[in-house]
Enzyme design. Structure first.
Site, mmCIF file in Angstrom:
data_model
loop_
_atom_site.group_PDB
_atom_site.id
_atom_site.type_symbol
_atom_site.label_atom_id
_atom_site.label_comp_id
_atom_site.label_asym_id
_atom_site.label_seq_id
_atom_site.Cartn_x
_atom_site.Cartn_y
_atom_site.Cartn_z
ATOM 1 N N TYR A 143 0.820 -1.221 0.000
ATOM 2 C CA TYR A 143 0.000 0.000 0.000
ATOM 3 C C TYR A 143 0.852 1.267 0.000
ATOM 4 O O TYR A 143 0.366 2.349 -0.281
ATOM 5 C CB TYR A 143 -0.955 0.024 1.195
ATOM 6 C CG TYR A 143 -2.050 -1.037 1.145
ATOM 7 C CD1 TYR A 143 -2.224 -1.835 0.024
ATOM 8 C CD2 TYR A 143 -2.915 -1.211 2.208
ATOM 9 C CE1 TYR A 143 -3.210 -2.796 -0.020
ATOM 10 C CE2 TYR A 143 -3.918 -2.175 2.170
ATOM 11 C CZ TYR A 143 -4.051 -2.983 1.050
ATOM 12 O OH TYR A 143 -5.038 -3.929 1.019
ATOM 13 N N LYS A 193 3.205 -15.496 3.028
ATOM 14 C CA LYS A 193 3.074 -16.279 1.800
ATOM 15 C C LYS A 193 4.488 -16.676 1.396
ATOM 16 O O LYS A 193 4.970 -16.357 0.290
ATOM 17 C CB LYS A 193 2.352 -15.434 0.730
ATOM 18 C CG LYS A 193 1.969 -16.169 -0.530
ATOM 19 C CD LYS A 193 0.837 -17.160 -0.343
ATOM 20 C CE LYS A 193 0.591 -17.924 -1.634
ATOM 21 N NZ LYS A 193 -0.287 -19.094 -1.448
ATOM 22 N N ASP A 226 -3.437 -18.019 2.573
ATOM 23 C CA ASP A 226 -4.623 -18.695 2.017
ATOM 24 C C ASP A 226 -5.170 -19.719 3.007
ATOM 25 O O ASP A 226 -6.383 -19.832 3.208
ATOM 26 C CB ASP A 226 -4.292 -19.342 0.654
ATOM 27 C CG ASP A 226 -2.917 -19.982 0.605
ATOM 28 O OD1 ASP A 226 -2.133 -19.791 1.559
ATOM 29 O OD2 ASP A 226 -2.622 -20.686 -0.370
ATOM 30 N N ASP A 250 -5.345 -6.408 5.985
ATOM 31 C CA ASP A 250 -6.535 -5.669 5.553
ATOM 32 C C ASP A 250 -7.662 -6.659 5.257
ATOM 33 O O ASP A 250 -8.798 -6.517 5.719
ATOM 34 C CB ASP A 250 -6.157 -4.875 4.288
ATOM 35 C CG ASP A 250 -7.231 -3.898 3.865
ATOM 36 O OD1 ASP A 250 -8.214 -3.740 4.595
ATOM 37 O OD2 ASP A 250 -7.080 -3.295 2.774
ATOM 38 N N ASP A 254 -11.043 -8.020 7.951
ATOM 39 C CA ASP A 254 -12.460 -7.914 7.559
ATOM 40 C C ASP A 254 -13.146 -9.280 7.640
ATOM 41 O O ASP A 254 -14.316 -9.377 8.016
ATOM 42 C CB ASP A 254 -12.609 -7.344 6.144
ATOM 43 C CG ASP A 254 -12.686 -5.822 6.167
ATOM 44 O OD1 ASP A 254 -12.373 -5.238 7.223
ATOM 45 O OD2 ASP A 254 -13.043 -5.216 5.136
#
Ligand code: NAD
Length: 361
Positions: A143, A193, A226, A250, A254
Site C-alpha cells: 500500500y 506467503k 490462504d 486488511d 475484515d
C-alpha cells in the site's frame, strides 16, 4: 490523573457514536477517580467543509500534544473520488497514520455467547466462541510501495505495485505481537506467503529471530495466508494473536470481523512509538447518519482499548467490557445486531445504548 484526549468526531455517524463514548469516559472517570479533558480536532469531510482541506495544518501536532486520539469515522459521498486529493477524507486518514507513526493496527474479533446467533459459522464452531487479536502492519508493504503504470510495446498498458518490507519494520511489529500475546493466551500465528514471496521469506526469518531471542516462552506458528483464510472459518477459537503484513491484514481483519457478526461491535487501535489512535472498525455509515440508530458499541470498545493500552487502566477497561457484555446479555440490541427474536422494546437507539452501558458501569 488527568488525561488529555484528542477527539476527532469526523463525519456521518462519527459524531453520534463519539458522543456516547464520551459519556462512558465520563462515567469511568467518576468511578475510578480520573478526569479527561478533550481537544476537539477537525478531520475528514467536515474539515474540508470548514477549511478546504481534509487534513488541516497542525493536526498531527495537536494530536501529539494529547495522551491519546479517539476518532469516530470520516468520509461520505459528498467528498468522493471526483474531489482533489487534499479534500478527500481518506487522504486525511492515511496522513494522520503516517504522521503519528502508527505502524501497528490491532483489531480484536470477539464473539460473545449472547451474540452467537449473529455468527454466520456452523453452530458447533460458533459455540466455542472467538477471541482473537489481529495485528496488522499498517505503514509498509504494497500500500505504500512505488506504483507505476506504463505502456508496453506488445502487451498494452501495464501496472505495478511494489511490496517492500525492511528488517526493522518486521521486527517492531513482531515484538508488538509477542508482547500482546503475553497479556492474552500466549500464542502468535504469523501469517505470510513464504512459499511464493521474498518479502514473506524475510518476514518469517525475522519473526523467528525475534521469537527465539526474546519471546521463546510464547507459542509461535507460521501459517500461509490462504490457509489462514480457511482456518479462520474452520477453527477460529484456536487463534489468539494473528500478526501479518499490511494487505493480508486488511483482508483477514475484515474476514475476522464478519465471522463475529457485526461491524458495529468492533473496535481498533493503531499504535506507534508515541501517541496512539483508537477508532471503530466501521466507517461513517452515511446511509444511517443523523437518525440516532447507529450502534455505538465499537466506539465504546475503542475507549476500552484506549484505557488499556494508552493509560494502563486495565481495571477500568475490564469494567467497560463487563458492562457491554451485561447489556447484551440483558437482551438489548441496536438495529444492526437485532434479529427476528429481539422484542421491539429491547431495540435501542444510539443514545439509549450509551446510557445502558453507563448504567451498567
Ligand atoms: P461503513 O462501515 O460506513 O458501512 C457499511 C455498512 O455497515 C452500512 O450499511 C452501515 O450502515 C453499517 N454500519 C457501519 N457502522 C455501523 C454502526 N456503528 N451501526 C450500525 N450500522 C453500521 O462502510 P462503507 O459504507 O463502505 O463506507 C462509508 C464511508 O465511510 C466511506 O466514505 C468510507 O470511505 C468511509 N470509511 C471510513 C473509515 C474510517 O473512518 N476509518 C473506515 C471505513 C470506511
Amino acid at each position: 490523573m488527568n488525561y488529555k484526549i484528542a477527539l476527532i468526531r469526523g463525519d456521518g455517524i462519527g459524531p453520534e457514536v463519539v458522543g456516547e463514548a464520551v459519556k462512558v469516559l465520563e462515567a469511568v472517570g467518576q468511578k475510578f477517580g480520573h478526569s479527561f479533558t478533550y481537544e476537539e480536532v477537525l478531520l475528514g469531510g467536515c474539515a474540508t467543509d470548514a477549511v478546504g482541506k481534509s487534513y488541516p495544518d497542525g493536526t498531527a501536532e495537536k494530536c501529539r500534544a494529547c495522551d491519546a486520539v479517539l476518532l469516530g469515522a470520516v468520509g461520505g459521498p459528498k467528498w468522493g473520488s471526483d474531489k482533489p486529493a487534499e479534500q478527500r477524507p481518506e487522504t486525511a486518514l492515511l496522513a494522520i497514520r503516517k504522521d503519528l507513526g502508527l505502524y501497528a493496527n490491532l483489531r480484536p474479533a470477539v464473539l460473545r455467547p449472547a451474540m452467537a446467533d449473529a455468527c454466520p459459522l456452523k453452530k458447533e464452531t460458533a459455540e466455542k466462541g472467538i477471541d482473537l487479536m489481529m495485528v496488522r502492519e499498517l505503514t509498509g508493504g504494497i500500500y505504500f510501495g512505488k506504483r507505476d503504470r506504463y505502456q508496453t510495446e506488445d502487451r498494452g498498458e501495464e501496472a505495478t505495485d511494489l511490496m517492500a518490507y525492511s528488517e526493522q519494520e518486521i521486527e517492531r511489529i513482531g515484538r508488538r505481537a509477542f508482547e500482546l500475546a503475553r497479556l492474552r493466551r500466549n500464542k502468535v500465528s504469523s501469517v505470510d506467503k513464504a512459499n511464493v514471496l521474498e518479502t514473506s521469506r524475510l518476514w518469517r526469518e525475522i519473526v523467528h529471530r525475534v521469537h527465539d531471542a526474546d519471546y521463546a516462552d510464547v507459542e509461535l506458528e507460521d501459517l500461509l495466508v490462504d490457509n489462514t483464510a480457511m482456518q479462520l472459518i474452520n477453527r477460529p477459537a484456536d487463534f489468539d494473536v494473528v500478526v501479518t503484513e499490511n494487505m493480508f491484514g486488511d483482508i483477514l481483519s475484515d474476514e475476522a470481523a464478519q465471522i463475529t457478526g457485526s461491524l458495529g461491535m468492533l473496535a481498533s487501535a493503531s499504535l506507534g512509538d508515541g501517541v496512539a489512535l483508537y477508532e471503530p472498525s466501521h466507517g461513517s455509515a452515511p446511509d444511517i447518519a443523523g437518525r440516532g440508530i447507529a450502534n455505538p458499541l465499537a466506539q465504546i470498545l475503542s475507549v476500552e482499548m484506549m484505557l488499556r493500552y494508552s493509560f494502563g487502566m486495565g481495571e477500568a477497561a475490564d469494567d467497560i467490557r463487563r458492562a457491554v457484555t451485561e447489556v447484551l446479555d440483558a437482551g438489548w440490541r441496536t438495529g444492526d445486531i437485532k434479529d427476528a427474536e429481539t422484542p421491539a422494546d429491547k431495540v435501542a437507539g444510539t443514545a439509549k445504548m450509551g446510557d445502558l452501558v453507563v448504567e451498567h458501569l
